[in-house]
Enzyme design. Structure first.
Site, mmCIF file in Angstrom:
data_model
loop_
_atom_site.group_PDB
_atom_site.id
_atom_site.type_symbol
_atom_site.label_atom_id
_atom_site.label_comp_id
_atom_site.label_asym_id
_atom_site.label_seq_id
_atom_site.Cartn_x
_atom_site.Cartn_y
_atom_site.Cartn_z
ATOM 1 C CB ALA A 11 -0.725 -0.229 0.861
ATOM 2 N N GLY A 13 3.286 1.942 -2.295
ATOM 3 C CA GLY A 13 3.427 1.636 -3.461
ATOM 4 C C GLY A 13 2.977 2.999 -4.521
ATOM 5 C CG ASP A 14 3.087 4.392 -8.725
ATOM 6 O OD1 ASP A 14 3.584 5.875 -9.159
ATOM 7 O OD2 ASP A 14 3.649 3.427 -10.347
ATOM 8 C CG LEU A 15 -1.502 -0.576 -8.925
ATOM 9 C CD1 LEU A 15 -1.811 0.542 -10.275
ATOM 10 C CD2 LEU A 15 -1.543 -1.868 -8.335
ATOM 11 C CB THR A 16 -1.559 1.933 -3.288
ATOM 12 O OG1 THR A 16 -1.158 0.478 -3.001
ATOM 13 C CG2 THR A 16 -2.696 1.945 -2.448
ATOM 14 C CE LYS A 17 0.679 10.428 -3.268
ATOM 15 N NZ LYS A 17 1.465 11.240 -2.441
ATOM 16 C CG ASP A 209 4.854 -2.760 -18.891
ATOM 17 O OD1 ASP A 209 3.738 -3.244 -17.890
ATOM 18 O OD2 ASP A 209 4.670 -1.484 -19.417
ATOM 19 C CG HIS A 214 -2.711 -4.285 -20.675
ATOM 20 N ND1 HIS A 214 -3.347 -4.678 -19.849
ATOM 21 C CD2 HIS A 214 -1.182 -3.565 -20.185
ATOM 22 C CE1 HIS A 214 -2.920 -4.620 -18.359
ATOM 23 N NE2 HIS A 214 -1.429 -3.101 -18.473
HETATM 24 C C1 BG6 Z 1 -0.080 -1.263 -17.417
HETATM 25 C C2 BG6 Z 1 1.735 -1.240 -17.591
HETATM 26 O O1 BG6 Z 1 -0.168 -1.854 -17.261
HETATM 27 O O2 BG6 Z 1 -0.642 -0.447 -18.135
HETATM 28 C C3 BG6 Z 1 1.698 0.142 -18.136
HETATM 29 O O3 BG6 Z 1 2.328 -1.393 -16.711
HETATM 30 C C4 BG6 Z 1 1.084 1.488 -18.676
HETATM 31 O O4 BG6 Z 1 3.541 0.529 -18.492
HETATM 32 C C5 BG6 Z 1 -0.184 0.716 -18.386
HETATM 33 O O5 BG6 Z 1 1.276 2.169 -18.461
HETATM 34 C C6 BG6 Z 1 -1.145 1.533 -19.196
HETATM 35 O O6 BG6 Z 1 -1.804 1.710 -18.827
HETATM 36 P P1 BG6 Z 1 -3.334 2.663 -19.403
HETATM 37 O O7 BG6 Z 1 -4.619 2.518 -18.643
HETATM 38 O O8 BG6 Z 1 -3.353 4.083 -18.625
HETATM 39 O O9 BG6 Z 1 -4.003 2.946 -20.654
#
Ligand code: BG6
Length: 438
Positions: A11, A13-17, A209, A214
């Protein structure tokens, strides 16, 4: 009253904030969270609850359900000190290398049972082998039904809509094959570099990544056969079938100049910040149709888009090679919409042809209220709805497909803010043309 606990590990870290707390605070303000929700942040950093609240800098109202606990030792006692807890959702917002140990630690802290579920962020493993190992280790402690794998692209509205667009619209569904489609092009350009994520990114690279997760999710949704139902399980069955026929044909890796001077990056790093990958699907529907995925950091423009490019008319009267071919363009972000490029007659005497497009913009059709991906996923996980989460099997299969592109190969170099040239795709769509249409 029964209470739900959302325990966020990592918590500090960056993702949480950056993503989780803003998403939670928004859905909290819209009353979409259970009334009695307790959010507990946990990490090794020694914060008090007040310090944590200050660190995440969120609304005063939402702060009231936010708490902090250092480490995992005796976490169960802490959780149950809040009273009658009926559900515990654990979010691993942690470096992937720690997933295995953390899952074991959670189990040893007696956080298991039917009321415990675990949300795991991508990447799930770094290749087929590690993903299989991770799966095996998780299954020792928790059943598949308790595991929620996040690929936040699946929860983006325009991505959810691809399925509906394809299968609910007969005019497109019948043409969705190699007889009519010439290529599929998926693009995700980001203007940002790696920011302060060198530690993770330099080991990962953009193929792991962005592509394995995605962008290959977009690819499978665009090309799979009709699922039996809208449920995650049936959709995953079709994605896995598709992935088993999918192959990498070629790939190009690039790195932006100056990347190796970024803080935390190895000065001799050959990690790619850009990639172009060409795929083929060995199926009746798609035989020999190229599918390109292109993505990069520190690029000229920001945008995630897809082009489904159709063949030219083969009737010599209406054929005009100078015109742009029919194409369906899905713009996922920053502006979400769908555009259909058509050939039309120019008004006047004689017959001359020109391009025009039909457009659908989310911003004009649906005013406001489009939930952001993390908002949607958090609400769904708390309500035990898995429909927008990725499956473990499809994730492992995607690793198998992308494996050939994970080798260290030559790099092309590009300047920050400039796009490298398309090398594999000889007829790339210029997505810039669509960026201001909404
Ligand atoms: C994350 C990647 O999963 O998705 C990042 O680790 C990337 O590197 C991000 O910037 C992109 O997500 P979004 O929703 O901003 O397109």
């Amino acid at each position: 009253m029964s209470k739900t606990v959302l325990l966020i590990l990592g918590a500090s870290g960056d993702l949480t904030k950056r993503k989780l707390i803003p998403a939670l605070s928004t859905i909290y303000s819209k009353n979409m969270l259970p009334e009695e929700l307790i959010v507990i942040g946990s990490a090794r950093t020694e914060y008090t609850t007040d310090e944590f609240r200050t660190h995440v800098n969120t609304s005063e109202e939402f702060c009231k359900c936010l708490y902090y606990y250092t480490g995992l030792k005796n976490i169960k006692e802490y959780i149950y000190s809040f009273g009658n807890i009926t559900k515990i959702v654990v979010f691993l917002s942690l470096p992937p290398s720690t997933y295995k140990q953390t899952i074991e630690d959670l189990y040893n802290e007696n956080l298991h049972g039917d009321n415990v579920s675990i949300i795991i962020e991508k990447p799930f493993g770094v290749d087929v082998y590690s993903a299989l190992e991770l799966e095996k280790n998780i299954l020792k402690y928790y059943p598949t039904k308790s595991i929620y794998l996040i690929d936040h692209y699946l929860a983006k509205e325009p991505v959810q809509n691809i399925l509906i667009f394809r299968f609910a619209n007969r005019i497109f569904e019948t043409n969705w094959n190699r007889f009519h489609i010439e290529s599929i092009q998926i693009n995700c350009s980001e203007t940002i570099g790696i920011e302060d994520r060198a530690k993770y990114f330099d080991k990962s690279g953009i193929i792991r990544d962005m592509i394995q997760s995605h962008l290959m999710q977009l690819l499978t949704i665009l090309t799979m056969e009709t699922p039996k139902s809208n449920f995650q399980h049936d959709i995953e069955i079709e994605k896995v079938k598709l992935l088993k026929k999918l192959k990498v044909i070629n790939f190009v890796r690039g790195q932006y100049n100056g990347y190796t001077n970024e803080k935390g990056v190895d000065s001799k790093s050959t990690t790619e910040t850009y990639a172009e990958v060409e795929f083929r699907i060995e199926s009746d529907r798609w035989h020999n149709i190229p599918i390109y995925i292109k993505t990069g950091k520190a690029m000229e423009r920001q945008g995630t888009e897809i082009a489904v490019v159709f063949r030219n008319s083969d009737n010599p009267i209406f054929k005009n090679d100078k015109l742009q071919k029919n194409a369906i363009i899905f713009t996922v972000q920053p502006q979400s919409g769908i555009f259909v490029d058509l050939v039309n007659k120019v008004p006047g005497w004689g017959v001359s042809l020109t391009n025009a497009n039909m457009s659908f913009c989310y911003s004009s059709k649906f005013s406001g209220n489009i939930p952001d991906a993390y908002q949607r996923l958090l609400v769904d996980a708390i309500n035990s709805d898995k429909s927008l989460f990725a499956g473990v099997e499809e994730t492992i299969e995607a690793w198998r497909v992308i494996e050939p592109a994970l080798q260290n190969s030559d790099l092309i170099y590009y300047d920050r803010g400039k796009n490298p040239p398309d090398i594999l795709n000889k007829n790339p769509i210029d997505f810039n043309n669509y960026s201001n249409l909404c």
